[in-house]
Design a protein around this motif. Structure first.
Motif, PDB file in Angstrom:
ATOM      1  N   THR A  69       0.850  -1.190   0.000  1.00  0.00           N
ATOM      2  CA  THR A  69       0.000   0.000   0.000  1.00  0.00           C
ATOM      3  C   THR A  69       0.885   1.239   0.000  1.00  0.00           C
ATOM      4  O   THR A  69       2.081   1.166   0.280  1.00  0.00           O
ATOM      5  N   VAL A  70       0.293   2.381  -0.287  1.00  0.00           N
ATOM      6  CA  VAL A  70       1.051   3.633  -0.290  1.00  0.00           C
ATOM      7  C   VAL A  70       1.638   3.901   1.100  1.00  0.00           C
ATOM      8  O   VAL A  70       2.777   4.357   1.231  1.00  0.00           O
ATOM      9  N   GLY A  71       0.892   3.588   2.135  1.00  0.00           N
ATOM     10  CA  GLY A  71       1.391   3.783   3.498  1.00  0.00           C
ATOM     11  C   GLY A  71       2.605   2.932   3.792  1.00  0.00           C
ATOM     12  O   GLY A  71       3.588   3.413   4.370  1.00  0.00           O
TER      13      GLY A  71
ATOM     14  N   GLN B 183       4.655   1.683   1.577  1.00  0.00           N
ATOM     15  CA  GLN B 183       5.741   2.179   0.734  1.00  0.00           C
ATOM     16  C   GLN B 183       6.406   3.393   1.362  1.00  0.00           C
ATOM     17  O   GLN B 183       7.635   3.513   1.371  1.00  0.00           O
ATOM     18  N   ALA B 184       5.616   4.284   1.922  1.00  0.00           N
ATOM     19  CA  ALA B 184       6.165   5.470   2.579  1.00  0.00           C
ATOM     20  C   ALA B 184       6.967   5.099   3.819  1.00  0.00           C
ATOM     21  O   ALA B 184       8.038   5.649   4.056  1.00  0.00           O
ATOM     22  N   VAL B 185       6.461   4.150   4.591  1.00  0.00           N
ATOM     23  CA  VAL B 185       7.164   3.740   5.813  1.00  0.00           C
ATOM     24  C   VAL B 185       8.493   3.073   5.473  1.00  0.00           C
ATOM     25  O   VAL B 185       9.538   3.401   6.059  1.00  0.00           O
ATOM     26  N   PHE B 186       8.484   2.128   4.535  1.00  0.00           N
ATOM     27  CA  PHE B 186       9.720   1.427   4.184  1.00  0.00           C
ATOM     28  C   PHE B 186      10.747   2.379   3.566  1.00  0.00           C
ATOM     29  O   PHE B 186      11.927   2.338   3.903  1.00  0.00           O
ATOM     30  N   GLY B 187      10.298   3.238   2.669  1.00  0.00           N
ATOM     31  CA  GLY B 187      11.208   4.206   2.063  1.00  0.00           C
ATOM     32  C   GLY B 187      11.731   5.206   3.080  1.00  0.00           C
ATOM     33  O   GLY B 187      12.908   5.572   3.064  1.00  0.00           O
ATOM     34  N   GLY B 188      10.850   5.640   3.971  1.00  0.00           N
ATOM     35  CA  GLY B 188      11.268   6.572   5.013  1.00  0.00           C
ATOM     36  C   GLY B 188      12.288   5.972   5.953  1.00  0.00           C
ATOM     37  O   GLY B 188      13.249   6.634   6.353  1.00  0.00           O
ATOM     38  N   ALA B 189      12.097   4.714   6.295  1.00  0.00           N
ATOM     39  CA  ALA B 189      13.057   4.044   7.181  1.00  0.00           C
ATOM     40  C   ALA B 189      14.419   3.929   6.511  1.00  0.00           C
ATOM     41  O   ALA B 189      15.454   4.219   7.120  1.00  0.00           O
ATOM     42  N   ALA B 190      14.429   3.522   5.252  1.00  0.00           N
ATOM     43  CA  ALA B 190      15.698   3.387   4.539  1.00  0.00           C
ATOM     44  C   ALA B 190      16.380   4.749   4.380  1.00  0.00           C
ATOM     45  O   ALA B 190      17.590   4.879   4.591  1.00  0.00           O
ATOM     46  N   GLY B 191      15.617   5.765   4.030  1.00  0.00           N
ATOM     47  CA  GLY B 191      16.187   7.099   3.872  1.00  0.00           C
ATOM     48  C   GLY B 191      16.684   7.689   5.174  1.00  0.00           C
ATOM     49  O   GLY B 191      17.743   8.314   5.219  1.00  0.00           O
ATOM     50  N   GLY B 192      15.932   7.488   6.243  1.00  0.00           N
ATOM     51  CA  GLY B 192      16.349   8.010   7.542  1.00  0.00           C
ATOM     52  C   GLY B 192      17.599   7.349   8.071  1.00  0.00           C
ATOM     53  O   GLY B 192      18.516   8.017   8.552  1.00  0.00           O
ATOM     54  N   VAL B 193      17.666   6.041   7.947  1.00  0.00           N
ATOM     55  CA  VAL B 193      18.859   5.309   8.404  1.00  0.00           C
ATOM     56  C   VAL B 193      20.063   5.692   7.558  1.00  0.00           C
ATOM     57  O   VAL B 193      21.142   5.961   8.085  1.00  0.00           O
ATOM     58  N   GLY B 194      19.873   5.724   6.249  1.00  0.00           N
ATOM     59  CA  GLY B 194      20.985   6.077   5.366  1.00  0.00           C
ATOM     60  C   GLY B 194      21.522   7.468   5.646  1.00  0.00           C
ATOM     61  O   GLY B 194      22.730   7.683   5.703  1.00  0.00           O
ATOM     62  N   SER B 195      20.634   8.407   5.843  1.00  0.00           N
ATOM     63  CA  SER B 195      21.042   9.768   6.129  1.00  0.00           C
ATOM     64  C   SER B 195      21.743   9.878   7.480  1.00  0.00           C
ATOM     65  O   SER B 195      22.754  10.564   7.616  1.00  0.00           O
ATOM     66  N   ALA B 196      21.221   9.192   8.477  1.00  0.00           N
ATOM     67  CA  ALA B 196      21.836   9.225   9.805  1.00  0.00           C
ATOM     68  C   ALA B 196      23.229   8.609   9.780  1.00  0.00           C
ATOM     69  O   ALA B 196      24.158   9.124  10.415  1.00  0.00           O
ATOM     70  N   VAL B 197      23.393   7.526   9.044  1.00  0.00           N
ATOM     71  CA  VAL B 197      24.699   6.872   8.956  1.00  0.00           C
ATOM     72  C   VAL B 197      25.719   7.792   8.299  1.00  0.00           C
ATOM     73  O   VAL B 197      26.893   7.820   8.693  1.00  0.00           O
ATOM     74  N   LEU B 198      25.276   8.545   7.318  1.00  0.00           N
ATOM     75  CA  LEU B 198      26.190   9.450   6.622  1.00  0.00           C
ATOM     76  C   LEU B 198      26.364  10.785   7.344  1.00  0.00           C
ATOM     77  O   LEU B 198      27.068  11.663   6.862  1.00  0.00           O
ATOM     78  N   GLY B 199      25.716  10.933   8.485  1.00  0.00           N
ATOM     79  CA  GLY B 199      25.874  12.144   9.281  1.00  0.00           C
ATOM     80  C   GLY B 199      24.973  13.283   8.840  1.00  0.00           C
ATOM     81  O   GLY B 199      25.199  14.426   9.199  1.00  0.00           O
TER      82      GLY B 199
END
Length: 67
Positions: free
Chosen positions: A22-24, A26-42
């Motif tokens: 579902t769109v929800g 998709q948003a949660v999974f993408g948000g989790a990946a983006g948030g973790v990736g961004s946090a890891v890169l500082g």
């Protein structure tokens, strides 16, 4: 730096492998990946989550057979 890259690649792979039905989801999974990736890169984890959520929703909308 290698650990950060490994974590980022793993998060991206998991985020893309689990697009969501579902769109929800998709948003949660993408948000989790983006948030973790961004946090890891500082970077800003909230901005990364927002970009990741939007990108995953758009990707799944454009290529539904790949999700």
């Amino acid at each position: 730096m290698r650990i950060k890259a490994l974590v980022l690649v793993t998060a991206a792979a998991l985020g893309l492998a689990a697009c969501g039905d579902t769109v929800g989801e998709q948003a949660v999974f993408g948000g989790a990946a983006g948030g973790v990736g961004s946090a890891v890169l500082g970077g800003n984890a909230i901005a990364g989550a927002a970009v990741g959520a939007g990108a995953n929703v758009l990707y799944c909308d454009r290529y539904p057979s790949r999700c």
